[in-house]
Motif scaffolding. Structure first.
Motif, mmCIF file in Angstrom:
data_model
loop_
_atom_site.group_PDB
_atom_site.id
_atom_site.type_symbol
_atom_site.label_atom_id
_atom_site.label_comp_id
_atom_site.label_asym_id
_atom_site.label_seq_id
_atom_site.Cartn_x
_atom_site.Cartn_y
_atom_site.Cartn_z
ATOM 1 N N ASP A 92 0.829 -1.206 0.000
ATOM 2 C CA ASP A 92 0.000 0.000 0.000
ATOM 3 C C ASP A 92 0.867 1.262 0.000
ATOM 4 O O ASP A 92 0.581 2.223 -0.705
ATOM 5 C CB ASP A 92 -0.940 0.016 1.204
ATOM 6 N N MET A 93 1.943 1.240 0.811
ATOM 7 C CA MET A 93 2.830 2.408 0.870
ATOM 8 C C MET A 93 3.537 2.612 -0.475
ATOM 9 O O MET A 93 3.690 3.735 -0.943
ATOM 10 C CB MET A 93 3.858 2.247 1.993
ATOM 11 N N LYS A 94 3.952 1.526 -1.120
ATOM 12 C CA LYS A 94 4.613 1.626 -2.422
ATOM 13 C C LYS A 94 3.637 2.174 -3.465
ATOM 14 O O LYS A 94 3.989 3.053 -4.257
ATOM 15 C CB LYS A 94 5.142 0.268 -2.862
ATOM 16 N N ALA A 95 2.386 1.699 -3.432
ATOM 17 C CA ALA A 95 1.381 2.186 -4.379
ATOM 18 C C ALA A 95 1.113 3.675 -4.168
ATOM 19 O O ALA A 95 1.004 4.439 -5.129
ATOM 20 C CB ALA A 95 0.083 1.383 -4.243
ATOM 21 N N LEU A 96 1.039 4.098 -2.910
ATOM 22 C CA LEU A 96 0.828 5.506 -2.603
ATOM 23 C C LEU A 96 2.004 6.339 -3.097
ATOM 24 O O LEU A 96 1.832 7.380 -3.716
ATOM 25 C CB LEU A 96 0.634 5.694 -1.097
ATOM 26 N N ARG A 97 3.209 5.848 -2.835
ATOM 27 C CA ARG A 97 4.406 6.566 -3.291
ATOM 28 C C ARG A 97 4.433 6.671 -4.812
ATOM 29 O O ARG A 97 4.688 7.728 -5.371
ATOM 30 C CB ARG A 97 5.666 5.853 -2.791
ATOM 31 N N ASP A 98 4.145 5.563 -5.499
ATOM 32 C CA ASP A 98 4.196 5.548 -6.960
ATOM 33 C C ASP A 98 3.124 6.431 -7.588
ATOM 34 O O ASP A 98 3.329 7.000 -8.653
ATOM 35 C CB ASP A 98 4.071 4.118 -7.487
ATOM 36 N N ALA A 99 1.966 6.560 -6.914
ATOM 37 C CA ALA A 99 0.877 7.386 -7.437
ATOM 38 C C ALA A 99 1.174 8.867 -7.259
ATOM 39 O O ALA A 99 0.632 9.710 -7.967
ATOM 40 C CB ALA A 99 -0.439 7.031 -6.754
ATOM 41 N N GLY A 100 2.044 9.181 -6.330
ATOM 42 C CA GLY A 100 2.367 10.577 -6.049
ATOM 43 C C GLY A 100 1.401 11.169 -5.049
ATOM 44 O O GLY A 100 0.278 10.699 -4.872
ATOM 45 N N GLY A 101 1.866 12.199 -4.367
ATOM 46 C CA GLY A 101 1.011 12.898 -3.418
ATOM 47 C C GLY A 101 1.267 12.545 -1.973
ATOM 48 O O GLY A 101 0.776 13.227 -1.075
ATOM 49 N N ALA A 102 2.059 11.483 -1.698
ATOM 50 C CA ALA A 102 2.375 11.135 -0.312
ATOM 51 C C ALA A 102 3.320 12.188 0.249
ATOM 52 O O ALA A 102 4.239 12.634 -0.423
ATOM 53 C CB ALA A 102 3.016 9.747 -0.239
ATOM 54 N N VAL A 103 3.087 12.608 1.479
ATOM 55 C CA VAL A 103 3.904 13.638 2.112
ATOM 56 C C VAL A 103 4.539 13.058 3.362
ATOM 57 O O VAL A 103 3.901 12.327 4.115
ATOM 58 C CB VAL A 103 3.043 14.870 2.480
ATOM 59 N N GLY A 104 5.802 13.374 3.562
ATOM 60 C CA GLY A 104 6.508 12.899 4.747
ATOM 61 C C GLY A 104 7.909 13.462 4.781
ATOM 62 O O GLY A 104 8.273 14.304 3.956
ATOM 63 N N TYR A 105 8.692 12.988 5.734
ATOM 64 C CA TYR A 105 10.068 13.441 5.886
ATOM 65 C C TYR A 105 11.022 12.402 5.317
ATOM 66 O O TYR A 105 10.812 11.205 5.490
ATOM 67 C CB TYR A 105 10.386 13.695 7.362
ATOM 68 N N ASP A 106 12.072 12.866 4.644
ATOM 69 C CA ASP A 106 13.078 11.948 4.137
ATOM 70 C C ASP A 106 14.208 11.798 5.149
ATOM 71 O O ASP A 106 14.136 12.339 6.263
ATOM 72 C CB ASP A 106 13.591 12.390 2.760
ATOM 73 N N GLU A 107 15.256 11.057 4.766
ATOM 74 C CA GLU A 107 16.367 10.772 5.674
ATOM 75 C C GLU A 107 17.111 12.032 6.108
ATOM 76 O O GLU A 107 17.755 12.062 7.154
ATOM 77 C CB GLU A 107 17.359 9.806 5.014
ATOM 78 N N GLN A 108 17.061 13.095 5.295
ATOM 79 C CA GLN A 108 17.737 14.344 5.638
ATOM 80 C C GLN A 108 16.862 15.280 6.473
ATOM 81 O O GLN A 108 17.254 16.408 6.764
ATOM 82 C CB GLN A 108 18.193 15.082 4.364
ATOM 83 N N GLY A 109 15.659 14.841 6.814
ATOM 84 C CA GLY A 109 14.768 15.665 7.619
ATOM 85 C C GLY A 109 13.983 16.684 6.810
ATOM 86 O O GLY A 109 13.362 17.581 7.370
ATOM 87 N N ARG A 110 14.004 16.551 5.484
ATOM 88 C CA ARG A 110 13.262 17.476 4.628
ATOM 89 C C ARG A 110 11.820 17.001 4.486
ATOM 90 O O ARG A 110 11.562 15.804 4.412
ATOM 91 C CB ARG A 110 13.889 17.549 3.240
ATOM 92 N N LEU A 111 10.892 17.936 4.445
ATOM 93 C CA LEU A 111 9.498 17.618 4.170
ATOM 94 C C LEU A 111 9.368 17.492 2.660
ATOM 95 O O LEU A 111 9.691 18.426 1.915
ATOM 96 C CB LEU A 111 8.577 18.720 4.695
#
Length: 134
Positions: A92-111
């Motif tokens: 589900d997380m991969k599908a959300l990521r691939d569809a675009g629009g998921a928001v969160g923080y990456d490894e560098q702490g960027r939104l």
């Protein structure tokens, strides 16, 4: 005739079971079976409905409608699910990521926001301030 099955348990649970088994003069498996029966008894208490907890976990019941004990079980189950994602939740997380629009923080702490196709848009970088506005 009683049959047995092997299951995997965390080292922490086994250590706790070993400690409590010594205190209460039970075997380790007897201690774990006791905890299982205790959990079953708690879930059968009037005012506690495990089906309502399951419905809330599945998004079919508003969490605010749960009793205090149901909410405690919900929060523990949710915490466990988030700590160890299932194959389905990973899909589900991969599908959300691939569809675009998921928001969160990456490894560098960027939104960031994911873009269709796998790219990302940096919305805010703590080192550079706000990057993108919509």
């Amino acid at each position: 005739m009683t049959t047995t099955s092997s299951i995997r348990l965390s080292d922490t649970i086994v250590a706790q079971a070993r400690r409590d088994a010594d205190i209460f003069n039970r075997t380790i498996s007897g201690q774990i079976e006791y905890w299982v029966r205790l959990g079953q008894a708690v879930e059968s208490v009037p005012g506690f409905d495990i089906d309502r907890v399951r419905a809330a976990l599945n998004g079919q019941l508003d969490v605010r409608l749960l009793s205090h004990n149901e909410l405690m079980a919900f929060e523990e189950s949710l915490g466990n699910a988030l700590a160890i994602p299932s194959a389905r939740s990973l899909q589900d997380m991969k599908a959300l990521r691939d569809a675009g629009g998921a928001v969160g923080y990456d490894e560098q702490g960027r939104l960031i926001r994911t873009l269709p196709g796998g790219g990302v848009e940096v919305l805010e970088d703590p080192n550079e301030g706000r990057v993108a506005t919509k």
